[in-house]
Design a protein around this motif. Structure first.
Motif, PDB file in Angstrom:
ATOM      1  N   UNK A  29       0.828  -1.209   0.000  1.00 50.51           N
ATOM      2  CA  UNK A  29       0.000   0.000   0.000  1.00 50.51           C
ATOM      3  C   UNK A  29       0.860   1.255   0.000  1.00 50.51           C
ATOM      4  N   UNK A  30       1.934   1.249   0.773  1.00 46.79           N
ATOM      5  CA  UNK A  30       2.844   2.395   0.794  1.00 46.79           C
ATOM      6  C   UNK A  30       3.508   2.575  -0.565  1.00 46.79           C
ATOM      7  N   UNK A  31       3.976   1.466  -1.142  1.00 42.96           N
ATOM      8  CA  UNK A  31       4.630   1.530  -2.451  1.00 42.96           C
ATOM      9  C   UNK A  31       3.677   2.057  -3.516  1.00 42.96           C
ATOM     10  N   UNK A  32       2.430   1.582  -3.484  1.00 41.90           N
ATOM     11  CA  UNK A  32       1.458   2.028  -4.488  1.00 41.90           C
ATOM     12  C   UNK A  32       1.076   3.486  -4.258  1.00 41.90           C
ATOM     13  N   UNK A  33       1.033   3.920  -2.995  1.00 49.04           N
ATOM     14  CA  UNK A  33       0.744   5.327  -2.685  1.00 49.04           C
ATOM     15  C   UNK A  33       1.852   6.230  -3.227  1.00 49.04           C
ATOM     16  N   UNK A  70       6.108   7.680 -18.944  1.00 48.71           N
ATOM     17  CA  UNK A  70       6.600   6.312 -18.821  1.00 48.71           C
ATOM     18  C   UNK A  70       7.968   6.212 -18.133  1.00 48.71           C
ATOM     19  N   UNK A  71       8.980   6.999 -18.529  1.00 53.50           N
ATOM     20  CA  UNK A  71      10.305   6.825 -17.913  1.00 53.50           C
ATOM     21  C   UNK A  71      10.329   7.059 -16.410  1.00 53.50           C
ATOM     22  N   UNK A  72       9.351   7.816 -15.909  1.00 50.18           N
ATOM     23  CA  UNK A  72       9.284   8.075 -14.464  1.00 50.18           C
ATOM     24  C   UNK A  72       8.423   7.035 -13.761  1.00 50.18           C
ATOM     25  N   UNK A  73       7.288   6.692 -14.355  1.00 51.42           N
ATOM     26  CA  UNK A  73       6.307   5.856 -13.663  1.00 51.42           C
ATOM     27  C   UNK A  73       6.499   4.358 -13.852  1.00 51.42           C
ATOM     28  N   UNK A  76       8.815   2.524 -11.420  1.00 52.16           N
ATOM     29  CA  UNK A  76       8.192   2.393 -10.092  1.00 52.16           C
ATOM     30  C   UNK A  76       7.176   1.256 -10.087  1.00 52.16           C
ATOM     31  N   UNK A  77       6.351   1.184 -11.119  1.00 51.39           N
ATOM     32  CA  UNK A  77       5.358   0.119 -11.214  1.00 51.39           C
ATOM     33  C   UNK A  77       6.052  -1.244 -11.279  1.00 51.39           C
ATOM     34  N   UNK A 170       7.068  -6.682 -18.178  1.00 60.86           N
ATOM     35  CA  UNK A 170       7.936  -5.817 -17.364  1.00 60.86           C
ATOM     36  C   UNK A 170       8.774  -6.600 -16.352  1.00 60.86           C
ATOM     37  N   UNK A 171       8.179  -7.507 -15.566  1.00 62.11           N
ATOM     38  CA  UNK A 171       9.026  -8.272 -14.649  1.00 62.11           C
ATOM     39  C   UNK A 171      10.019  -9.181 -15.369  1.00 62.11           C
ATOM     40  N   UNK A 172       9.700  -9.643 -16.566  1.00 64.36           N
ATOM     41  CA  UNK A 172      10.652 -10.468 -17.311  1.00 64.36           C
ATOM     42  C   UNK A 172      11.888  -9.657 -17.693  1.00 64.36           C
ATOM     43  N   UNK A 173      11.687  -8.389 -18.029  1.00 68.14           N
ATOM     44  CA  UNK A 173      12.819  -7.509 -18.346  1.00 68.14           C
ATOM     45  C   UNK A 173      13.646  -7.248 -17.092  1.00 68.14           C
ATOM     46  N   UNK A 174      12.960  -6.932 -15.983  1.00 69.21           N
ATOM     47  CA  UNK A 174      13.663  -6.592 -14.747  1.00 69.21           C
ATOM     48  C   UNK A 174      14.281  -7.807 -14.061  1.00 69.21           C
TER      49      UNK A 174
END
Length: 246
Positions: A29-33, A70-73, A76-77, A170-174
């Motif tokens: 919840x903190x991370x999503x906030x 996108x480059x900022x958000x 984080x996602x 996205x998680x596959x890239x990271x």
């Protein structure tokens, strides 16, 4: 990479997701906030350059703002997704909220992947909608409704199929260090093996989020962690780490 064979019971996955979020809701919840707060600031700043009147929205400017953010958000996602992945693997440091900032070095790849997914799930379907317009030019009046219905079904199918198919890009890239197209194709081909079940899980989680909003946000306390933990801490780990099926 090898495309794993896998299967799972949808309701068992949802129940296991609920079980796993017990005691770990707060970090998500903190991370999503944080993500939402950053998104609001970025959208406001970009909106000064590319304004859009709420009463008469400028669709083009809205799309430009979304893409430029996108480059900022997106890193984080991705960081929130990776929190869930690490937690699903039993990583002791998985719930460190600061870890969501670790993926900015991959901002270029993550943003490009997100842009491609946007083009394939939104831009391409819009182009498909233009084809009936071309066909209608020489069609009779009776053909118009049929062609429009066909176009709508094609549009709906493309959007639904690709939106679900690319959900693990996205998680596959990271996580796996894959290139953009490699990650997209691995996600698509892997999800395609059980597309219906993955789509059903996403639908249930999305409905849970809607219920969360309708309960004045109270339900989001469960819905937000459930979404990330179930999709990425549970399904992603099960599929791409070849763990025991459910």
């Amino acid at each position: 990479m090898h495309i794993s064979e896998y299967d799972f019971d949808v309701m068992k996955v949802i129940k296991e997701g609920f079980r796993r979020i017990e005691g770990i809701k707060q970090p998500f919840l903190i991370a999503f906030a944080i993500y939402l707060a950053v998104a609001i600031v970025v959208q406001m700043l970009l909106g000064l350059v590319f304004p859009s009147d709420p009463e008469n929205p400028n669709i083009v400017n809205q799309q430009i703002v979304a893409i430029l953010s996108y480059p900022v958000l997106i890193p984080l996602l991705t960081g929130i997704m990776m929190m869930a992945v690490k937690q699903g693997r039993g990583n002791k440091d998985a719930l460190d909220v600061k870890s969501i900032f670790e993926y900015y070095p991959l901002a270029g790849k993550l943003s490009f992947a997100s842009l491609l997914i946007y083009l394939l799930t939104m831009f391409l379907p819009m182009m498909i909608m233009l084809f009936p317009g071309v066909l209608l030019a020489g069609a009779g009046e009776n053909a118009v409704p049929v062609l429009m219905i066909i176009a709508m079904f094609v549009l709906l199918f493309v959007v639904m199929y690709l939106s679900i198919a690319y959900i693990f890009t996205l998680p596959l890239i990271a996580d796996k260090g894959l290139g953009v197209w490699e990650a997209m194709e691995l996600s698509r081909k892997t999800v395609a093996k059980r597309w219906g079940k993955v789509a059903l899980v996403v639908t249930i989680l999305s409905l849970a989020a809607v219920v969360g909003v309708l309960t004045f946000g109270i339900g989001l306390i469960w819905a937000i962690p459930l979404f990330f933990v179930t999709l990425y801490g549970l399904l992603y780990v099960m599929i791409f780490d070849d763990v025991e099926e459910m």
